[in-house]
Design an enzyme around this catalytic site. Structure first.
Site, PDB file in Angstrom:
ATOM      1  N   LYS A 178       0.918  -1.311   0.006  1.00 19.38           N
ATOM      2  CA  LYS A 178       0.296  -0.013  -0.110  1.00 19.38           C
ATOM      3  C   LYS A 178       1.122   1.180  -0.020  1.00 19.38           C
ATOM      4  O   LYS A 178       1.522   1.587   0.962  1.00 19.38           O
ATOM      5  CB  LYS A 178      -0.959   0.166   1.133  1.00 19.38           C
ATOM      6  N   GLY A 231       6.851   5.710   7.604  1.00 22.20           N
ATOM      7  CA  GLY A 231       6.060   6.880   7.828  1.00 22.20           C
ATOM      8  C   GLY A 231       6.243   7.699   8.908  1.00 22.20           C
ATOM      9  O   GLY A 231       7.369   7.644   9.787  1.00 22.20           O
ATOM     10  N   SER A 232       5.286   8.384   9.297  1.00 27.89           N
ATOM     11  CA  SER A 232       5.440   9.243  10.366  1.00 27.89           C
ATOM     12  C   SER A 232       5.387   8.521  12.087  1.00 27.89           C
ATOM     13  O   SER A 232       4.906   7.411  11.991  1.00 27.89           O
ATOM     14  CB  SER A 232       4.054  10.320  10.500  1.00 27.89           C
ATOM     15  N   GLY A 236       3.225   5.545  12.972  1.00 27.76           N
ATOM     16  CA  GLY A 236       3.969   4.309  13.125  1.00 27.76           C
ATOM     17  C   GLY A 236       3.624   3.389  14.516  1.00 27.76           C
ATOM     18  O   GLY A 236       3.492   2.385  14.661  1.00 27.76           O
ATOM     19  N   GLU A 253      10.065   2.340  10.514  1.00 30.07           N
ATOM     20  CA  GLU A 253      10.923   3.529  10.210  1.00 30.07           C
ATOM     21  C   GLU A 253      10.486   4.684  10.112  1.00 30.07           C
ATOM     22  O   GLU A 253       9.407   4.998   9.380  1.00 30.07           O
ATOM     23  CB  GLU A 253      11.784   3.334   8.662  1.00 30.07           C
ATOM     24  N   CYS A 287      13.761  11.731   6.068  1.00 29.39           N
ATOM     25  CA  CYS A 287      13.748  11.379   7.449  1.00 29.39           C
ATOM     26  C   CYS A 287      15.067  11.713   7.802  1.00 29.39           C
ATOM     27  O   CYS A 287      15.399  11.731   9.279  1.00 29.39           O
ATOM     28  CB  CYS A 287      13.403   9.907   7.501  1.00 29.39           C
ATOM     29  N   GLN A 334       1.474  19.721   3.778  1.00 24.97           N
ATOM     30  CA  GLN A 334       2.856  19.967   4.307  1.00 24.97           C
ATOM     31  C   GLN A 334       3.381  21.390   4.210  1.00 24.97           C
ATOM     32  O   GLN A 334       3.953  21.864   5.078  1.00 24.97           O
ATOM     33  CB  GLN A 334       3.802  18.919   3.243  1.00 24.97           C
ATOM     34  N   GLU A 386       9.772  17.162  14.583  1.00 20.35           N
ATOM     35  CA  GLU A 386      10.232  17.031  12.982  1.00 20.35           C
ATOM     36  C   GLU A 386       9.251  17.894  12.194  1.00 20.35           C
ATOM     37  O   GLU A 386       8.087  17.910  11.943  1.00 20.35           O
ATOM     38  CB  GLU A 386      10.011  15.524  12.558  1.00 20.35           C
TER      39      GLU A 386
HETATM   40  P1  NAD Z   1       2.346   8.957   7.005  1.00 12.81           P
HETATM   41  O1  NAD Z   1       2.488   8.329   8.554  1.00 12.81           O
HETATM   42  O2  NAD Z   1       1.509   9.938   7.090  1.00 12.81           O
HETATM   43  O3  NAD Z   1       1.909   7.823   6.108  1.00 12.81           O
HETATM   44  C1  NAD Z   1       2.703   6.722   5.732  1.00 12.81           C
HETATM   45  C2  NAD Z   1       1.903   5.501   5.305  1.00 12.81           C
HETATM   46  O4  NAD Z   1       1.163   5.247   6.309  1.00 12.81           O
HETATM   47  C3  NAD Z   1       1.101   5.998   4.187  1.00 12.81           C
HETATM   48  O5  NAD Z   1       0.971   5.067   3.007  1.00 12.81           O
HETATM   49  C4  NAD Z   1      -0.160   6.345   4.654  1.00 12.81           C
HETATM   50  O6  NAD Z   1      -1.451   6.036   3.983  1.00 12.81           O
HETATM   51  C5  NAD Z   1      -0.320   5.168   5.797  1.00 12.81           C
HETATM   52  N1  NAD Z   1      -1.320   5.244   6.683  1.00 12.81           N
HETATM   53  C6  NAD Z   1      -2.015   6.426   7.164  1.00 12.81           C
HETATM   54  N2  NAD Z   1      -2.642   6.034   8.018  1.00 12.81           N
HETATM   55  C7  NAD Z   1      -2.802   4.747   8.341  1.00 12.81           C
HETATM   56  C8  NAD Z   1      -3.654   3.766   9.195  1.00 12.81           C
HETATM   57  N3  NAD Z   1      -4.424   4.288   9.904  1.00 12.81           N
HETATM   58  N4  NAD Z   1      -3.396   2.502   8.972  1.00 12.81           N
HETATM   59  C9  NAD Z   1      -2.408   2.201   8.073  1.00 12.81           C
HETATM   60  N5  NAD Z   1      -1.896   2.953   7.267  1.00 12.81           N
HETATM   61  C10 NAD Z   1      -1.716   4.150   7.429  1.00 12.81           C
HETATM   62  O7  NAD Z   1       3.634   9.643   6.584  1.00 12.81           O
HETATM   63  P2  NAD Z   1       4.093  10.521   5.349  1.00 12.81           P
HETATM   64  O8  NAD Z   1       3.458  11.703   5.487  1.00 12.81           O
HETATM   65  O9  NAD Z   1       3.629   9.513   4.047  1.00 12.81           O
HETATM   66  O10 NAD Z   1       5.431  10.467   5.217  1.00 12.81           O
HETATM   67  C11 NAD Z   1       6.263  11.228   6.007  1.00 12.81           C
HETATM   68  C12 NAD Z   1       6.944  10.627   7.078  1.00 12.81           C
HETATM   69  O11 NAD Z   1       7.722   9.627   6.801  1.00 12.81           O
HETATM   70  C13 NAD Z   1       7.824  11.543   8.093  1.00 12.81           C
HETATM   71  O12 NAD Z   1       7.714  11.526   9.417  1.00 12.81           O
HETATM   72  C14 NAD Z   1       9.239  11.053   7.426  1.00 12.81           C
HETATM   73  O13 NAD Z   1      10.300  11.178   8.720  1.00 12.81           O
HETATM   74  C15 NAD Z   1       8.792   9.528   7.488  1.00 12.81           C
HETATM   75  N6  NAD Z   1       9.860   8.501   6.942  1.00 12.81           N
HETATM   76  C16 NAD Z   1      10.911   7.947   7.528  1.00 12.81           C
HETATM   77  C17 NAD Z   1      11.883   7.234   6.713  1.00 12.81           C
HETATM   78  C18 NAD Z   1      12.820   6.286   7.606  1.00 12.81           C
HETATM   79  O14 NAD Z   1      13.300   5.422   7.067  1.00 12.81           O
HETATM   80  N7  NAD Z   1      12.903   6.455   8.989  1.00 12.81           N
HETATM   81  C19 NAD Z   1      11.872   7.235   5.174  1.00 12.81           C
HETATM   82  C20 NAD Z   1      11.021   8.222   4.741  1.00 12.81           C
HETATM   83  C21 NAD Z   1      10.155   8.921   5.631  1.00 12.81           C
END
Ligand code: NAD
Length: 484
Positions: A178, A231-232, A236, A253, A287, A334, A386
């Protein structure tokens, strides 16, 4: 596989079929919001259920497929991505907003990741040892986990799916991916390439859709054995809680608030380049971005002056223009977040040296000038939370000891950097930085694909990604006792 009519809208790949969604997602270009990059299906929860069932059904055969078959598939995917690097780089730049050079580089990275894991399929390892009981032998072998749900963010829309899909398939798992709703295009392109390269039906499934529906189904469905999420922090944490309650293996991550320490003895040009690249390239949407620049007193003023000069000269604009150095912010939400933090920084008493302004491009897009704050303390919100945009802060410190203390005083621990010409300081920092990755005289962002990636504290949870370390997450160990 019937490849007709799969692109309007771009459909989901479920059980080897291209399937329409419940609705359509218009993928818009952040550099020109009038431009629709493509129309992509949005899956329903039911679609996600079918994808998971298909992956489960495909698992027994795929997990028993030999290394040669998996190698050939991953190698073909690697080659096909590389052959389409220019086209996919343009797509990535148009849907996510990073510059064409960065986008093409990311596409090549995806190809390299598939190439690396093609090789890993052939590197079968295990142990054969004598039991403590005479006449008994013990084997220790890695096996596939089962069906893996992959949930990915928008900021590396091809590299992150690649570094999860490739090891998952290499070690014999089936996949339900996804991708982020904001950037379905690159994930769809990988699905197309996997289909063309002959991935067996059900082994890889693409379900583009909302986190609250498709994502939630992946987390809750008992047929998913493990979830790899990037993701965030907020999402997470919820992913971990949901998975652990269901005894699913989980890897996260998440965010960062990465320090770049600049010491008096640093080479000034190196330090400024590290800060410029690490904090602002890819519009700061990494990130691993160096969002806190921790600078000792003796070099502070020279560093700020030189960095400000370079920042003011940066060209913000259309990622497809080769002269552009900073693309747009990914979307309205954003952009609002970035602007909110610029306001918070001012209210907290920090000095905005430059940037933080919205600017008009030739097209309607989310363009913002890179912002630098000085006179900040590590307690300010702009140094603790962040921001995920082209915003960095300078924290002035007395000496190396204070710099190290401030660097480690954070809830995150992904990447940490130092610019110094002292081997002693560099070695000390390498040992004592509380981060998963440490960079010396290099930007905090920018990593290899054959070495482990991940962090500590609030940045990561579970085994590392990438390189051979990926095996820890994507396999399970079996110990067998055999009496002849
Ligand atoms: P996000 O957490 O909003 O979304 C990440 C993913 O989770 C998306 O596919 C989203 O649709 C999904 N998601 C959202 N709600 C969900 C739910 N209730 N259940 C299951 N899945 C759900 O993050 P984003 O805005 O897409 O990305 C930015 C974030 O990602 C930043 O915080 C960044 O630091 C982090 N990031 C981390 C790394 C790393 O490796 N540490 C790499 C890239 C980005």
């Amino acid at each position: 596989m019937d490849m007709r009519n799969i692109t309007d809208p771009h459909r989901n790949l479920i059980d080897g079929e291209w399937v329409e969604g419940a609705s359509v997602n218009e993928n818009r270009n952040p550099a020109n919001t009038d431009e629709v990059v493509g129309r992509y299906a949005r899956a329903s929860r039911d679609d996600a259920r079918r994808a998971i069932a298909a992956a489960r059904a495909a698992f027994p055969e795929w997990s028993r497929s030999g290394p040669q078959q998996r190698h050939d598939l991953l190698k073909a995917v690697s080659d096909r991505i590389a052959a389409r690097a220019d086209e996919l780089g343009r797509l990535l730049a148009r849907e996510e907003g990073k510059t064409l050079a960065e986008a093409r580089g990311e596409v090549m990275r995806a190809s390299q990741v598939f190439g690396f894991f093609a090789g890993e399929t052939l590197r079968q390892t295990g142990d054969l040892v004598d039991s403590v009981r005479p006449g008994v032998e013990v084997t220790v072998q890695r096996e596939a986990l089962g069906v893996i749900g992959l949930i990915t963010p928008w900021n590396f829309p091809i590299a992150i799916p690649a570094w999860k899909i490739a090891p998952a398939l290499a070690y014999g798992n089936c996949v339900v991916l996804k991708p982020a709703d904001l950037t379905p295009g690159c994930a769809w392109a990988i699905a197309e390439i996997l289909a063309e390269a002959g991935v067996p039906k059900g082994v890889f499934n693409l379900v583009m859709g909302r986190g609250s529906e498709v994502g939630a189904e992946i987390l809750e469905n008992p047929e998913i054995d493990a979830v790899s999420f990037t993701g965030s922090v907020e999402t997470g944490r919820m992913v971990a809680e949901t998975c652990v309650a269901r005894m699913k293996k989980v890897q996260l991550e998440m965010g960062g608030k990465n320090p770049l320490v600049v010491l008096d003895d640093a080479d000034l040009d190196t330090a400024v380049d590290c800060a410029l690249n690490g904090a602002f390239f890819s519009t700061g949407q990494r990130c691993t971005a160096s969002s806190r620049l921790i600078v000792t007193e003796g070099i502070h003023d020279r560093f700020v002056t030189a960095l400000t000069e370079k920042l003011e000269a940066l060209k913000v604009g259309d990622p497809l223009d080769p002269a552009t150095q900073i693309g747009p912010v990914v979307d309205e939400g954003q952009l609002e977040q970035n602007r909110r933090y610029v306001k918070i920084g001012r209210e907290e008493g920090a000095t905005l040296v430059c940037g933080g302004e919205l600017i008009e491009g030739a097209t309607p897009g989310h363009f913002m000038t890179p912002a630098l704050f000085t006179n900040t303390t590590n307690e300010m919100r702009i140094n603790r939370e962040e921001i995920f945009g082209p915003v960095a802060t300078v924290i002035k410190v007395a000496d190396y000891d204070e710099a190290l203390r401030v660097a480690n005083d954070t809830g995150f621990g992904l990447s940490a950097g130092i610019c110094t010409t002292s081997l002693g300081r560099a070695s000390h920092f390498r040992r004592h930085a509380e981060a998963g990755m440490v960079m010396v005289n290099l930007p905090t962002a920018g990593v290899d694909y054959h070495t482990p990636f991940g962090g500590r504290k609030g940045s990561s949870y579970g085994p590392r990604e990438q390189g051979q370390y990926a095996r820890e997450f994507y396999t399970t160990v079996k110990t067998a006792y055999i009496k002849a």
